[in-house]
Design a protein around this motif. Structure first.
Motif, PDB file in Angstrom:
ATOM      1  N   VAL A  58       0.853  -1.185   0.000  1.00  0.00           N
ATOM      2  CA  VAL A  58       0.000   0.000   0.000  1.00  0.00           C
ATOM      3  C   VAL A  58       0.892   1.238   0.000  1.00  0.00           C
ATOM      4  O   VAL A  58       1.995   1.215   0.534  1.00  0.00           O
ATOM      5  CB  VAL A  58      -0.930   0.080   1.245  1.00  0.00           C
ATOM      6  N   ILE A  60       1.102   5.309   1.252  1.00  0.00           N
ATOM      7  CA  ILE A  60       0.565   6.082   2.375  1.00  0.00           C
ATOM      8  C   ILE A  60       0.537   7.551   1.956  1.00  0.00           C
ATOM      9  O   ILE A  60       1.530   8.063   1.475  1.00  0.00           O
ATOM     10  CB  ILE A  60       1.479   5.934   3.621  1.00  0.00           C
ATOM     11  N   ASP A  62      -0.311  11.842   2.604  1.00  0.00           N
ATOM     12  CA  ASP A  62       0.168  12.840   3.562  1.00  0.00           C
ATOM     13  C   ASP A  62      -0.442  12.682   4.952  1.00  0.00           C
ATOM     14  O   ASP A  62       0.197  12.958   5.967  1.00  0.00           O
ATOM     15  CB  ASP A  62      -0.211  14.250   3.066  1.00  0.00           C
ATOM     16  N   GLY A  64      -1.567   9.813   6.303  1.00  0.00           N
ATOM     17  CA  GLY A  64      -1.349   8.512   6.926  1.00  0.00           C
ATOM     18  C   GLY A  64      -2.377   7.487   6.478  1.00  0.00           C
ATOM     19  O   GLY A  64      -2.491   6.419   7.070  1.00  0.00           O
TER      20      GLY A  64
ATOM     21  N   GLY B 136       2.045   5.110  12.457  1.00  0.00           N
ATOM     22  CA  GLY B 136       0.794   4.480  12.059  1.00  0.00           C
ATOM     23  C   GLY B 136       0.392   4.760  10.627  1.00  0.00           C
ATOM     24  O   GLY B 136       0.885   5.691   9.982  1.00  0.00           O
ATOM     25  N   ALA B 137      -0.502   3.910  10.155  1.00  0.00           N
ATOM     26  CA  ALA B 137      -1.193   4.142   8.876  1.00  0.00           C
ATOM     27  C   ALA B 137      -2.578   3.539   9.037  1.00  0.00           C
ATOM     28  O   ALA B 137      -2.746   2.547   9.756  1.00  0.00           O
ATOM     29  CB  ALA B 137      -0.451   3.491   7.722  1.00  0.00           C
ATOM     30  N   VAL B 138      -3.576   4.124   8.387  1.00  0.00           N
ATOM     31  CA  VAL B 138      -4.960   3.673   8.560  1.00  0.00           C
ATOM     32  C   VAL B 138      -5.658   3.558   7.208  1.00  0.00           C
ATOM     33  O   VAL B 138      -5.152   4.043   6.192  1.00  0.00           O
ATOM     34  CB  VAL B 138      -5.772   4.661   9.437  1.00  0.00           C
ATOM     35  N   PHE B 154       1.583   9.928  13.053  1.00  0.00           N
ATOM     36  CA  PHE B 154       1.342   9.821  11.610  1.00  0.00           C
ATOM     37  C   PHE B 154       2.228  10.845  10.930  1.00  0.00           C
ATOM     38  O   PHE B 154       2.156  12.024  11.240  1.00  0.00           O
ATOM     39  CB  PHE B 154      -0.137  10.045  11.299  1.00  0.00           C
ATOM     40  N   GLU B 156       3.999  12.534   7.386  1.00  0.00           N
ATOM     41  CA  GLU B 156       3.761  12.733   5.950  1.00  0.00           C
ATOM     42  C   GLU B 156       4.554  11.727   5.116  1.00  0.00           C
ATOM     43  O   GLU B 156       5.786  11.668   5.207  1.00  0.00           O
ATOM     44  CB  GLU B 156       4.176  14.162   5.571  1.00  0.00           C
ATOM     45  N   ASP B 157       3.838  10.967   4.300  1.00  0.00           N
ATOM     46  CA  ASP B 157       4.488  10.033   3.365  1.00  0.00           C
ATOM     47  C   ASP B 157       5.464   9.077   4.030  1.00  0.00           C
ATOM     48  O   ASP B 157       6.475   8.701   3.421  1.00  0.00           O
ATOM     49  CB  ASP B 157       5.229  10.813   2.265  1.00  0.00           C
ATOM     50  N   GLY B 161       8.418   3.975   1.360  1.00  0.00           N
ATOM     51  CA  GLY B 161       8.083   3.000   0.316  1.00  0.00           C
ATOM     52  C   GLY B 161       6.718   2.378   0.496  1.00  0.00           C
ATOM     53  O   GLY B 161       6.407   1.372  -0.127  1.00  0.00           O
ATOM     54  N   GLY B 162       5.874   2.974   1.364  1.00  0.00           N
ATOM     55  CA  GLY B 162       4.603   2.320   1.670  1.00  0.00           C
ATOM     56  C   GLY B 162       4.827   1.151   2.614  1.00  0.00           C
ATOM     57  O   GLY B 162       5.887   1.010   3.207  1.00  0.00           O
ATOM     58  N   ILE B 163       3.831   0.298   2.745  1.00  0.00           N
ATOM     59  CA  ILE B 163       3.923  -0.868   3.631  1.00  0.00           C
ATOM     60  C   ILE B 163       3.775  -2.106   2.763  1.00  0.00           C
ATOM     61  O   ILE B 163       2.816  -2.217   1.999  1.00  0.00           O
ATOM     62  CB  ILE B 163       2.814  -0.845   4.702  1.00  0.00           C
TER      63      ILE B 163
END
Lengths: 252, 252, 252, 252
Positions: A58, A60, A62, A64, B136-138, B154, B156-157, B161-163
């Motif tokens: 995924v 992410i 700005d 989150g 975190g990311a949601v 949280f 920014e960006d 590389g994302g998760i």
């Protein structure tokens, strides 16, 4: 999710739309060009394409908030010409995945009744570029004259290894479906994210398709890059010509 | 065995359970956190998940008895809050396998009517950590406030590389199924199995979900690690900052 | 496109045709031999075979027109003997893909009622060759005598590692279908595109199948290579025996 | 050929047969042991197993006749005890392929009503071995006592990484089908084809299953290896302890 999933977000009525692909590749030329069209013209997200052949990942934003990796197609009104612009962060990760994905893109193109397909990309020269030539390839020879008039060069057996990835398959599979398709490849060093090469590709398309786009924002990015290129050329006096990862990150 | 097989061992009635994933990853943070919940609370094995995308492998227990590689889901009573805790020794080994496996996990989550999903993991910083922040990311922005109150940051960006892997897909595919999901990532060096980072993640979860867990046994593991970290820092005076494989084996 | 697609272009009536495979491999021996037959005899394209196990790629011709990567089968009239000649630019890219492709080729062979199959290739010796021996392998021992008479050598357990790729499978899968198949492998250094080795293979086939082919054009290519070999041998006085990439490019 | 194909050559009536797997692996211990049983006892080929997950390859026999890569199962009469002995030249080449293949082997085992399965292999120690211990793993703890009586050692959490490949899956998938299975692993250096380790495994099996086999021919191979080991030990005085590829070829 099984193999591939095309999510429909809108189904606007389009008039002879032109399909334009700009997925990541050499110099990010195609991606920069396609994203510039989305920045400059009004558009509407019409399809999201998910596939288990994209990385299990995924992104992410700005805030989150996560979003599953996908490609997306926007319907764009370019000076009265309807475009379908395909962008995304990934190519497929396997041979069969490339074929599946390109077929899914062409299915969407056919649903909207596209008149032709342009696959945008870069062709690496290994050297910093002074003059940005755009090299072309087509599915049928009757496309050659118009594109040559628009400034595209067609060179014997070039690119030497053919065209790989989704761009190549949009031509290869498009031809088998009798959809006229062309690949426009901006010359680029191959070392740098290259907005100037993307601009050269867009300029050719302006003539070929018949729209006008403003390049101011692209000019800014290009100037940033000019500075980096100057730094690199200074460094070349001292050591190797390959920019370091840090340079690339700066301008990416 | 064909593709994926979910073996049902029990079907207890659960009340708005929270699904918690702790498969192996950076610093084994998610795995340590999930296993700590299984150690501290009463639970019941409800599902085993086998897939031909796991390595073709059996593990051997203390007695010499073999068991086919699988992931497992326990129903856990955490202070009156129902949890479904997913643990295992492997991630999937291919892109498509990751998608299939994450979909199978979400199917089980939906069977039990989960209210939300937490994917636990570590985020590598490349340096030994003093203060353990949880990033975190949601899936939806309405989850942000509560998690921020629980101490999650949280940024920014970030991660850049994302998760990737199952944690990423539980968010990406969970969002597409409208299951609220969050990824909690403890900062960790990336060099060491990191119980302190796992504790930081669990402390955030205590507040976010509403349970209390005893950390004594985790404290012991963390102290063992402290000793190793001290040794490494001594060694850093002499040579490189990367712990050797022997150090890692000691604390793994 | 799903897996594999066989496109039918013509269905001429053939009399006991012999199927000849010449896909790329060691020294491009098989490919050179098969293409020489297409150059020298009249033929007709009867099948194109596409598969998503080929690289996701188009080739570009002299004009700039793209063509999706495929293998093709021509019906060729060789002095009154019917041949089906298989050529292409790629082998499959995975194990399962090799099996699928070889099965598809054998399906076409059976449709045309072939009497036997020849898989052509090179066997690397690691040294520049003076005398070009052709090594053989067959599906049934009753084929041995005729091929020995035609000049093929059969050596105990050679080639040592067996025969891999489509050539190997045409024998392995052909045998299971009771189609008599033979593999003819010209000895070649393994460093160079080798028209002389291809000629040796074709000379054996002239006797085995019963046709005559003109070698003038092949002689030219061979002479070009002779010059390169001389250059290499000069260089060998100075340094290593491996020709450089530039040499190989010159003669490819 | 689609995925996997089991060819039936004979269906003899067997009495509580024991299934024995000896595919290639560390020190070729399992393969040597299984092939020794085929050499010493009368047997009959009952199944050939082909799969597109084996390499796309044919082997060539002394005469020059090709055979598609496959595994084979012989019914063997060992002193009145019925054995089903699985041998072959390859393991599967992918995760999913390993699972498919192990399932196919167990299907055949069940068709013949096997009472138990033995997977034979080697466990690498990294050193030349003086005394050949056989390490074991089982599917159910009630198998432990008999095998310990037969001389098998069961060590806590050993082998450390579990058991991989077809041997591991015969236990893992066998257990799920309630077929009692054991893996017997002869200690071996890991550098050499090791008939002495294979003999140690067979000696354990003689006691466990109840048959007697002559080891004269194996003794010869072992003596050849002794000579090589001596040479290597001489060489170790001079340089490194790893035997060269040439040494390995000599004794392979």
């Amino acid at each position: 999710m099984d193999g591939i999933e095309v999510e429909t977000l809108a189904n606007p009525e389009l008039s002879d739309p032109v399909f334009i692909e700009g997925l990541p590749g050499v110099g990010h030329v195609g991606k920069l060009a396609a994203e510039h069209l989305l920045d400059e013209f009004d558009g509407e997200l019409v399809r999201r394409i998910y596939t288990d052949d994209f990385p299990p990942q995924v992104s992410i934003d700005d805030e989150g908030v996560a979003e599953l990796t996908h490609a997306e197609i926007h319907a764009v009104d370019a000076d009265g010409t309807d475009l379908l612009v395909l962008t995304g962060d990934h190519q497929a990760q396997s041979n069969a995945g490339h074929y599946r994905l390109a077929d899914a893109f062409l299915d969407v193109a056919e649903e909207f009744g596209v008149s032709r397909v342009f696959a945008l990309g870069g062709v690496p020269t290994g050297e910093l570029i002074e003059e940005y030539t755009v090299i072309g390839a087509v599915t049928e020879s009757d496309q050659l004259a118009d594109l040559e008039d628009a400034g595209v060069e067609f060179r014997e057996d070039e690119p030497a290894g053919g065209i790989v990835g989704v761009s190549g398959l949009l031509l290869g599979l498009g031809k088998r479906r009798a959809i006229p398709a062309a690949c426009l490849m901006g010359e680029t060093s191959g070392y740098l994210v290259d907005p100037k090469s993307a601009r050269a590709v867009l300029e050719v398309m302006q003539t070929a398709i018949g729209f006008e786009v403003n390049f101011d924002s692209m000019e800014e990015r290009a100037e940033e890059m000019e500075e980096v290129v100057s730094k690199i050329q200074e460094m070349q006096g001292q050591q190797s010509g390959m920019p370091s990862d840090d340079d690339l990150r700066y301008i990416g």
